[in-house]
Design a protein around this motif. Structure first.
Motif, PDB file in Angstrom:
ATOM      1  N   TYR A 147      22.163  25.946 -12.225  1.00 36.71           N
ATOM      2  CA  TYR A 147      21.165  24.872 -12.164  1.00 36.71           C
ATOM      3  C   TYR A 147      20.815  24.576 -10.716  1.00 36.71           C
ATOM      4  CZ  TYR A 147      19.867  19.850 -11.990  1.00 36.71           C
ATOM      5  OH  TYR A 147      19.271  18.654 -11.712  1.00 36.71           O
ATOM      6  N   GLY A 148      19.522  24.578 -10.417  1.00 39.67           N
ATOM      7  CA  GLY A 148      19.092  24.246  -9.070  1.00 39.67           C
ATOM      8  C   GLY A 148      17.620  24.516  -8.873  1.00 39.67           C
ATOM      9  N   LEU A 161      19.293  34.852 -18.652  1.00 38.44           N
ATOM     10  CA  LEU A 161      18.147  34.191 -19.271  1.00 38.44           C
ATOM     11  C   LEU A 161      17.573  33.174 -18.299  1.00 38.44           C
ATOM     12  CD1 LEU A 161      16.449  33.964 -21.848  1.00 38.44           C
ATOM     13  CD2 LEU A 161      18.048  32.244 -22.665  1.00 38.44           C
ATOM     14  N   ASP A 162      16.454  33.517 -17.693  1.00 38.76           N
ATOM     15  CA  ASP A 162      15.805  32.615 -16.748  1.00 38.76           C
ATOM     16  C   ASP A 162      14.977  31.572 -17.499  1.00 38.76           C
ATOM     17  OD1 ASP A 162      15.234  31.630 -14.283  1.00 38.76           O
ATOM     18  OD2 ASP A 162      13.831  33.201 -13.699  1.00 38.76           O
ATOM     19  N   GLU A 163      14.820  30.401 -16.893  1.00 32.43           N
ATOM     20  CA  GLU A 163      14.086  29.284 -17.523  1.00 32.43           C
ATOM     21  C   GLU A 163      14.677  28.952 -18.895  1.00 32.43           C
ATOM     22  OE1 GLU A 163      11.846  27.693 -15.868  1.00 32.43           O
ATOM     23  OE2 GLU A 163      11.429  29.088 -14.250  1.00 32.43           O
ATOM     24  N   ILE A 164      15.999  28.902 -18.964  1.00 36.46           N
ATOM     25  CA  ILE A 164      16.679  28.759 -20.257  1.00 36.46           C
ATOM     26  C   ILE A 164      16.290  27.474 -20.979  1.00 36.46           C
ATOM     27  CG2 ILE A 164      18.724  27.674 -19.255  1.00 36.46           C
ATOM     28  CD1 ILE A 164      20.396  29.234 -21.309  1.00 36.46           C
ATOM     29  N   HIS A 165      15.826  26.466 -20.242  1.00 32.54           N
ATOM     30  CA  HIS A 165      15.442  25.210 -20.892  1.00 32.54           C
ATOM     31  C   HIS A 165      14.223  25.373 -21.803  1.00 32.54           C
ATOM     32  CE1 HIS A 165      13.218  25.428 -17.078  1.00 32.54           C
ATOM     33  NE2 HIS A 165      12.278  24.732 -17.663  1.00 32.54           N
ATOM     34  N   ARG A 166      13.544  26.510 -21.688  1.00 31.55           N
ATOM     35  CA  ARG A 166      12.391  26.777 -22.554  1.00 31.55           C
ATOM     36  C   ARG A 166      12.769  27.615 -23.787  1.00 31.55           C
ATOM     37  NH1 ARG A 166       7.877  25.132 -19.808  1.00 31.55           N
ATOM     38  NH2 ARG A 166       8.021  25.087 -17.533  1.00 31.55           N
ATOM     39  N   PHE A 167      14.033  27.871 -23.971  1.00 28.53           N
ATOM     40  CA  PHE A 167      14.506  28.685 -25.097  1.00 28.53           C
ATOM     41  C   PHE A 167      14.242  27.944 -26.400  1.00 28.53           C
ATOM     42  CE2 PHE A 167      18.238  31.577 -26.352  1.00 28.53           C
ATOM     43  CZ  PHE A 167      17.431  32.688 -26.287  1.00 28.53           C
ATOM     44  N   ASN A 168      13.576  28.578 -27.365  1.00 30.20           N
ATOM     45  CA  ASN A 168      13.268  27.878 -28.615  1.00 30.20           C
ATOM     46  C   ASN A 168      14.400  28.020 -29.631  1.00 30.20           C
ATOM     47  OD1 ASN A 168      12.908  30.239 -30.277  1.00 30.20           O
ATOM     48  ND2 ASN A 168      10.902  30.531 -29.333  1.00 30.20           N
ATOM     49  N   LYS A 169      14.330  27.244 -30.704  1.00 27.51           N
ATOM     50  CA  LYS A 169      15.426  27.176 -31.675  1.00 27.51           C
ATOM     51  C   LYS A 169      15.662  28.511 -32.364  1.00 27.51           C
ATOM     52  CE  LYS A 169      17.188  24.356 -35.461  1.00 27.51           C
ATOM     53  NZ  LYS A 169      17.702  25.507 -36.214  1.00 27.51           N
ATOM     54  N   ALA A 194      19.693  30.340 -16.257  1.00 25.70           N
ATOM     55  CA  ALA A 194      19.224  29.721 -15.017  1.00 25.70           C
ATOM     56  C   ALA A 194      18.141  28.713 -15.349  1.00 25.70           C
ATOM     57  CB  ALA A 194      18.681  30.777 -14.057  1.00 25.70           C
ATOM     58  N   THR A 195      18.199  27.549 -14.702  1.00 27.06           N
ATOM     59  CA  THR A 195      17.203  26.508 -14.969  1.00 27.06           C
ATOM     60  C   THR A 195      16.988  25.647 -13.729  1.00 27.06           C
ATOM     61  OG1 THR A 195      16.682  24.573 -16.350  1.00 27.06           O
ATOM     62  CG2 THR A 195      19.012  24.986 -15.912  1.00 27.06           C
ATOM     63  N   THR A 196      15.754  25.223 -13.559  1.00 28.61           N
ATOM     64  CA  THR A 196      15.439  24.264 -12.502  1.00 28.61           C
ATOM     65  C   THR A 196      15.548  22.833 -13.006  1.00 28.61           C
ATOM     66  OG1 THR A 196      13.087  24.402 -13.081  1.00 28.61           O
ATOM     67  CG2 THR A 196      13.865  25.868 -11.327  1.00 28.61           C
ATOM     68  N   GLU A 197      15.749  22.662 -14.315  1.00 26.91           N
ATOM     69  CA  GLU A 197      15.816  21.339 -14.917  1.00 26.91           C
ATOM     70  C   GLU A 197      17.261  20.962 -15.208  1.00 26.91           C
ATOM     71  OE1 GLU A 197      13.165  19.527 -15.028  1.00 26.91           O
ATOM     72  OE2 GLU A 197      11.857  21.169 -14.422  1.00 26.91           O
ATOM     73  N   ASN A 198      17.535  19.677 -15.230  1.00 28.44           N
ATOM     74  CA  ASN A 198      18.882  19.186 -15.487  1.00 28.44           C
ATOM     75  C   ASN A 198      19.372  19.690 -16.845  1.00 28.44           C
ATOM     76  OD1 ASN A 198      21.190  17.654 -16.068  1.00 28.44           O
ATOM     77  ND2 ASN A 198      20.416  15.883 -14.968  1.00 28.44           N
ATOM     78  N   PRO A 199      20.433  20.511 -16.880  1.00 28.21           N
ATOM     79  CA  PRO A 199      20.873  21.078 -18.159  1.00 28.21           C
ATOM     80  C   PRO A 199      21.355  20.031 -19.146  1.00 28.21           C
ATOM     81  CG  PRO A 199      22.459  21.569 -16.419  1.00 28.21           C
ATOM     82  CD  PRO A 199      21.249  20.991 -15.748  1.00 28.21           C
ATOM     83  N   ARG A 229      24.604  24.708 -24.276  1.00 32.21           N
ATOM     84  CA  ARG A 229      25.382  24.136 -23.177  1.00 32.21           C
ATOM     85  C   ARG A 229      26.876  24.152 -23.500  1.00 32.21           C
ATOM     86  NH1 ARG A 229      22.906  19.310 -22.882  1.00 32.21           N
ATOM     87  NH2 ARG A 229      24.668  18.161 -23.758  1.00 32.21           N
ATOM     88  N   SER A 230      27.219  23.860 -24.748  1.00 31.15           N
ATOM     89  CA  SER A 230      28.632  23.788 -25.116  1.00 31.15           C
ATOM     90  C   SER A 230      29.308  25.146 -25.082  1.00 31.15           C
ATOM     91  CB  SER A 230      28.774  23.169 -26.513  1.00 31.15           C
ATOM     92  OG  SER A 230      28.240  24.043 -27.495  1.00 31.15           O
ATOM     93  N   ARG A 231      28.512  26.212 -25.179  1.00 34.79           N
ATOM     94  CA  ARG A 231      29.080  27.555 -25.172  1.00 34.79           C
ATOM     95  C   ARG A 231      29.148  28.163 -23.777  1.00 34.79           C
ATOM     96  NH1 ARG A 231      27.161  26.181 -29.845  1.00 34.79           N
ATOM     97  NH2 ARG A 231      27.924  27.091 -31.794  1.00 34.79           N
ATOM     98  N   CYS A 232      28.661  27.425 -22.801  1.00 33.89           N
ATOM     99  CA  CYS A 232      28.739  27.879 -21.408  1.00 33.89           C
ATOM    100  C   CYS A 232      29.867  27.120 -20.722  1.00 33.89           C
ATOM    101  CB  CYS A 232      27.416  27.637 -20.691  1.00 33.89           C
ATOM    102  SG  CYS A 232      26.070  28.665 -21.335  1.00 33.89           S
ATOM    103  N   GLY A 233      30.928  27.832 -20.398  1.00 33.61           N
ATOM    104  CA  GLY A 233      32.098  27.179 -19.830  1.00 33.61           C
ATOM    105  C   GLY A 233      31.864  26.600 -18.455  1.00 33.61           C
TER     106      GLY A 233
END
Length: 395
Positions: free
Chosen positions: A13-14, A65-73, A93-98, A107-111
Motif C-alpha cells: 500500500y502506498g 495484482l495491481d490496483e487490487i481495490h478494483r477487484f470485483n466480486k 498493490a493499491t494506492t488506496e487504504n486497504p 485482506r484477511s488472506r494476506c498475512g
C-alpha cells in the motif's frame, strides 16, 4: 521469509511510483516461483481462471495484482479458495487504504499489509543521477549538460514518485536545445514541465480524505502554513464542493463559540468560492483558512451535545417536567401542564430575563453536559454560565 523459501500473500500500500511493482518483481525473482501479473482495472474472470489452472499444474504460483481495490466480486470468488489453500501467492498493490478499499475477504488472506513511504528527495536525486549514467536503461549514451541544482529541482518536483522523476527527466532531455551535439538543460524547461507533477490523489480516494484530515488538523493546530499547503493540494485535485463542506464543518467544530462570527465568515467564503469557481475560488478560501487558523478555538458546544447523546444511549432519560410540556390547548391544565415561569418576566441585570426553575427530568436534574472553554468570546459566555449556576445554587 523469502530467503527461507516462504513467500506469504501480502498487500503493498502506498502512493504511485514508490516501488510496489518493483518489490513484487524482486520477490518473484528471488523466489523462483512462476510469476503472473494482472491489473484489476481490466482483468477478466478468464484471466483469473488461467492463473488458477497454472497453479494446479505448477503447485504454486505468484500473482501480482495491481490496483487490487478494483477487484470485483466474481474475480474474488474465483481466486479466494486458491489463495486460502496456498496454491496462489497473492501480492496485491493499491494506492488506496486497504482497510477502506480492499475487500475484507482478500485482506484477511494476506498475512502482511506493508505501507510503503514515498522516496526522499535525496533518493530521487540519486535515482536521476543513476539514470543519467546508465547507458543501457537510462540516458547515459547521450551528452547532457545538467547541473546538480537542476537534478535537485527535478527530484523536488517528483514529490517522492520515482516514476514521475524518470518521466520528467526524459521530458526535460527531449525538450532541451542541442548545441554542438550536447543537450543543454535550462531551468525554465524544468519549471514548465514540473507545474502539476506533484499533484496526486483521485477525488474520493484515500489520499484525498487524508488531505482533508490533514487540513482540518492543521487548522485545529493553528498552523496556517500547513493548512494552506493542504488546501492547495485539495484545490489542485479539483473537488471544490468537498473542500467547502469540510471548511464549514471546521468553523463550527473547531472554532465554535470562541469566535462565533467565524461560522458566518466561512459560509460567506465558501458560497463565494462556489459562485466564482476555480481558480478564483482559492482567494476567499485562503482568507477563511487563515482566519480559522489564527482564531481562538473551542469544541465545547458540540462536545456537550455529544455528551447528551451518549447519556440518552446509556438510558439516562426521564420524563419531561410537567411545567415544560405543551400548555397551548384546553386540556393541558387537567393534565398538570402548569407552573411554567416565563423568564422574560424576570429581568436580571443587563442579561435580560432568568428564573430559577428545573428544565431537565428529575432523575438527571443535576447533569452537566456543557463544559465551557475559556477562550475568545466563550470566555464571556463562560462567566455568564457560571454566574447563572451560582444564582441557581443560592436560591
Amino acid at each position: 521469509m523469502i530467503n527461507n523459501g516462504h513467500v506469504p500473500s501480502m498487500l503493498l500500500y502506498g502512493e504511485p511510483g514508490i516501488g510496489k511493482t518493483s518489490i513484487a518483481y524482486a520477490i518473484a525473482g528471488s523466489s523462483k516461483l512462476p510469476f503472473f501479473s494482472l491489473n484489476a482495472t481490466h482483468a477478466g474472470k478468464k484471466d483469473v481462471e488461467q492463473i488458477v489452472s497454472e497453479a494446479r499444474l505448477s503447485g504454486k504460483v505468484i500473482l501480482f495484482l495491481d490496483e487490487i481495490h478494483r477487484f470485483n466480486k466474481l474475480q474474488q470468488d474465483t481466486l479466494l479458495p486458491h489463495v486460502e489453500n496456498g496454491s496462489i501467492v497473492l501480492i496485491g498493490a493499491t494506492t488506496e487504504n486497504p482497510f477502506h478499499d480492499v475487500n475484507p475477504a482478500i485482506r484477511s488472506r494476506c498475512g502482511e499489509i506493508l505501507q510503503l513511504k514515498r522516496h526522499s528527495q535525496e533518493d530521487i536525486a540519486q535515482l536521476i543521477t543513476n539514470a543519467l549514467k546508465d547507458e543501457e536503461r537510462g540516458l547515459g549514451k547521450f551528452d547532457i549538460a545538467i547541473t546538480k541544482e537542476q537534478i535537485e529541482k527535478i527530484a523536488l518536483a517528483a514529490n517522492g514518485d520515482a516514476r514521475k522523476a524518470l518521466t520528467l527527466l526524459e521530458s526535460v532531455y527531449f525538450a532541451s536545445d542541442e548545441k554542438e551535439g550536447q543537450s543543454i538543460v535550462e531551468d525554465h524547461v524544468i519549471e514548465h514541465l514540473s507545474k502539476r507533477i506533484g499533484v496526486y490523489g483521485d477525488k474520493g480516494g484515500s489520499h484525498f480524505y487524508n488531505l482533508l484530515s490533514a487540513l482540518q488538523k492543521s487548522v485545529r493546530g493553528s498552523d496556517p502554513n500547513a493548512a494552506l499547503y493542504y488546501l492547495a493540494h485539495l484545490l489542485e485535485n479539483g473537488d471544490l464542493i468537498a473542500v467547502c463542506r469540510r471548511l464549514l464543518v471546521m468553523a463550527y467544530e473547531d472554532i465554535g463559540l470562541a469566535n462565533s462570527a467565524v461560522g458566518a465568515h466561512v459560509y460567506a467564503a465558501t458560497e463565494a468560492a462556489k459562485t466564482l469557481g476555480l481558480p478564483e475560488a482559492r482567494i476567499p478560501l485562503a482568507n477563511a483558512v487563515v482566519e480559522m487558523c489564527l482564531s481562538p478555538k473551542s469544541n465545547s458546544a458540540y462536545s456537550a451535545l455529544d455528551a447528551a447523546i451518549a447519556a440518552i444511549h446509556e438510558g439516562k432519560t426521564g420524563d419531561i417536567p410537567l411545567h415544560l410540556r405543551d400548555g397551548h390547548y384546553a386540556g393541558s391544565i387537567a393534565l398538570g401542564h402548569v407552573g411554567y415561569q416565563y423568564p422574560h418576566d424576570h429581568p436580571i441585570g443587563t442579561f435580560g430575563g432568568w428564573v430559577n426553575q428545573q428544565y431537565l427530568p428529575d432523575n438527571i436534574a443535576d447533569a452537566e453536559f456543557y463544559k465551557p472553554v475559556i477562550a475568545g468570546e466563550e470566555k464571556r459566555m463562560a462567566a455568564i454560565y457560571e454566574k447563572l449556576k451560582s444564582f441557581k445554587n443560592n436560591q
